[in-house]
Design an enzyme around this catalytic site. Structure first.
Site, PDB file in Angstrom:
ATOM      1  N   PHE A  69      -2.550   0.468  12.974  1.00  0.00           N
ATOM      2  CA  PHE A  69      -2.422  -0.788  12.238  1.00  0.00           C
ATOM      3  C   PHE A  69      -0.986  -1.020  11.781  1.00  0.00           C
ATOM      4  O   PHE A  69      -0.443  -2.123  11.923  1.00  0.00           O
ATOM      5  CB  PHE A  69      -3.371  -0.760  11.036  1.00  0.00           C
ATOM      6  CG  PHE A  69      -3.317  -1.981  10.159  1.00  0.00           C
ATOM      7  CD1 PHE A  69      -4.200  -3.028  10.356  1.00  0.00           C
ATOM      8  CD2 PHE A  69      -2.395  -2.077   9.120  1.00  0.00           C
ATOM      9  CE1 PHE A  69      -4.172  -4.148   9.535  1.00  0.00           C
ATOM     10  CE2 PHE A  69      -2.349  -3.193   8.298  1.00  0.00           C
ATOM     11  CZ  PHE A  69      -3.241  -4.234   8.510  1.00  0.00           C
ATOM     12  N   ASP A  70      -0.348   0.005  11.228  1.00  0.00           N
ATOM     13  CA  ASP A  70       1.023  -0.136  10.715  1.00  0.00           C
ATOM     14  C   ASP A  70       1.985  -0.578  11.802  1.00  0.00           C
ATOM     15  O   ASP A  70       2.780  -1.514  11.616  1.00  0.00           O
ATOM     16  CB  ASP A  70       1.516   1.195  10.147  1.00  0.00           C
ATOM     17  CG  ASP A  70       0.846   1.562   8.852  1.00  0.00           C
ATOM     18  OD1 ASP A  70      -0.402   1.606   8.825  1.00  0.00           O
ATOM     19  OD2 ASP A  70       1.559   1.818   7.864  1.00  0.00           O
ATOM     20  N   THR A  71       1.951   0.128  12.924  1.00  0.00           N
ATOM     21  CA  THR A  71       2.868  -0.190  14.013  1.00  0.00           C
ATOM     22  C   THR A  71       2.613  -1.590  14.544  1.00  0.00           C
ATOM     23  O   THR A  71       3.551  -2.368  14.775  1.00  0.00           O
ATOM     24  CB  THR A  71       2.720   0.831  15.158  1.00  0.00           C
ATOM     25  OG1 THR A  71       2.958   2.152  14.655  1.00  0.00           O
ATOM     26  CG2 THR A  71       3.707   0.540  16.280  1.00  0.00           C
TER      27      THR A  71
ATOM     28  N   TYR B 244       0.840  -1.188   0.000  1.00  0.00           N
ATOM     29  CA  TYR B 244       0.000   0.000   0.000  1.00  0.00           C
ATOM     30  C   TYR B 244       0.872   1.232   0.000  1.00  0.00           C
ATOM     31  O   TYR B 244       2.043   1.199   0.392  1.00  0.00           O
ATOM     32  CB  TYR B 244      -0.977   0.001   1.187  1.00  0.00           C
ATOM     33  CG  TYR B 244      -0.522   0.745   2.418  1.00  0.00           C
ATOM     34  CD1 TYR B 244      -0.864   2.092   2.614  1.00  0.00           C
ATOM     35  CD2 TYR B 244       0.218   0.115   3.404  1.00  0.00           C
ATOM     36  CE1 TYR B 244      -0.469   2.768   3.751  1.00  0.00           C
ATOM     37  CE2 TYR B 244       0.612   0.781   4.548  1.00  0.00           C
ATOM     38  CZ  TYR B 244       0.271   2.120   4.721  1.00  0.00           C
ATOM     39  OH  TYR B 244       0.672   2.791   5.851  1.00  0.00           O
TER      40      TYR B 244
END
Length: 243
Positions: free
Chosen positions: A180-182, A88
C-alpha cells in the site's frame, strides 16, 4: 490531525506505546489531534486494550476491522476521517516521535501534499540488522530504477497526507497489504504531487509482524502490476490535484 496506528496482535506493546504517543501529542503538537487504533482482526487482547485506551483518553478512538492488512486499515481509517491531515506511524514507535511535527508541518502550511519519513537520507540514524538494511536499500533501488521517482524511502512506516488529497488518491490504491505504501507514493509521484521527506531516527522492531518472504513476493508483484498499469496510462487524477 488524524494519527492512525494499524495494529495486529500487539497486546505486549500497545498500551505503553499509545501512552507515550498521547503524552507527546499533548505536550508538543500545536494542532487539534486524534489517535485512531485500527485493529486488523487481532486474536489476542489487542481489541480489549484498544477499547480501554479509548475510554481512558477522549482523543483516542478504537476501530475494529475484521480483515487483516495494513493498507486496509489505513484506507478504512483515512477515508472515514474528518481531519484536515491524516497520518500513520507503526505502533512500535520505531521512528522517533520528535520527527512527527516536522512531518506534518509542510502539509499544514501548504508547502506539500504528501510527507514521508526517510531512513535513507544522510541525516537519518538507523539501527537494524544488516540483512534488513540490504533488502530495504535493494527494494528502494528497484523502485527508483523502474519508476525514476524523486522520493528515497517507499517503506518507512511514517507518512502523512492532506486529507483532501487522501480522499482522491487512496481510492486509486489497489493493494490492502504492505505494498500500500509504495503504491500510494508511486501514484502521488505520477500525479506530480509535492512529496516532502523528513530524515528520521529509526530502530528496528525485532518483534515485527512482517512475514518477510510473502511481503517481498507481494512487493515485486505490485511493482510489476504498476509498471503495466502506468504503461497503459492508468493512475491519473483530475488536473486540479496536480502541481
Amino acid at each position: 490531525m488524524e494519527v492512525v496506528l494499524p495494529v495486529y496482535n500487539e497486546e505486549q506493546s500497545l498500551e505503553a506505546n499509545v501512552e507515550l504517543l498521547v503524552g507527546y501529542l499533548e505536550d508538543e503538537l500545536p494542532f487539534a489531534w486524534r489517535v485512531t487504533i485500527a485493529d486488523n482482526a487481532s486474536v489476542d487482547a489487542t481489541p480489549f486494550l484498544a477499547s480501554t485506551l479509548a475510554a481512558r483518553h477522549p482523543r483516542v478512538h478504537s476501530l475494529r476491522l475484521e480483515r487483516k492488512g495494513r493498507g486496509f486499515a489505513l484506507r478504512s481509517a483515512w477515508l472515514a476521517s474528518d481531519a484536515e491531515v491524516v497520518s500513520y506511524m507503526d505502533v512500535d514507535l520505531s521512528t522517533n516521535l520528535e520527527s512527527f511535527l516536522p512531518l506534518v508541518a509542510p502539509l499544514v502550511s501548504g508547502h506539500s501534499e504528501v510527507a514521508i519519513g526517510t531512513r535513507l537520507a544522510r541525516q537519518a540514524h538507523v539501527r537494524r540488522r544488516l540483512g534488513r538494511e540490504v533488502l530495504s536499500r535493494g527494494y528502494n533501488l528497484l523502485v527508483h530504477t523502474g519508476f525514476r521517482v524523486g522520493f528515497s524511502d517507499a517503506q518507512c512506516g511514517f507518512k502523512a497526507l492532506r486529507a483532501d488529497v487522501a480522499r482522491r488518491l487512496v481510492p486509486l490504491v489497489q493493494d490492502d497489504g504492505w505494498f500500500f505504501d509504495t503504491e500510494l507514493l508511486l501514484l502521488a509521484e505520477r500525479n506530480r504531487l509535492r512529496i516532502h521527506e523528513v530524515p528520521v531516527d529509526w530502530i528496528e522492531d525485532l518483534d515485527s509482524r512482517v512475514e518477510l518472504l510473502p511481503t517481498i513476493a507481494g512487493d515485486l508483484a505490485g511493482l510489476w502490476r504498476m509498471r503495466r498499469e502506468f504503461w497503459r496510462g492508468a493512475g491519473r487524477l483530475e488536473p486540479a490535484l496536480a502541481r
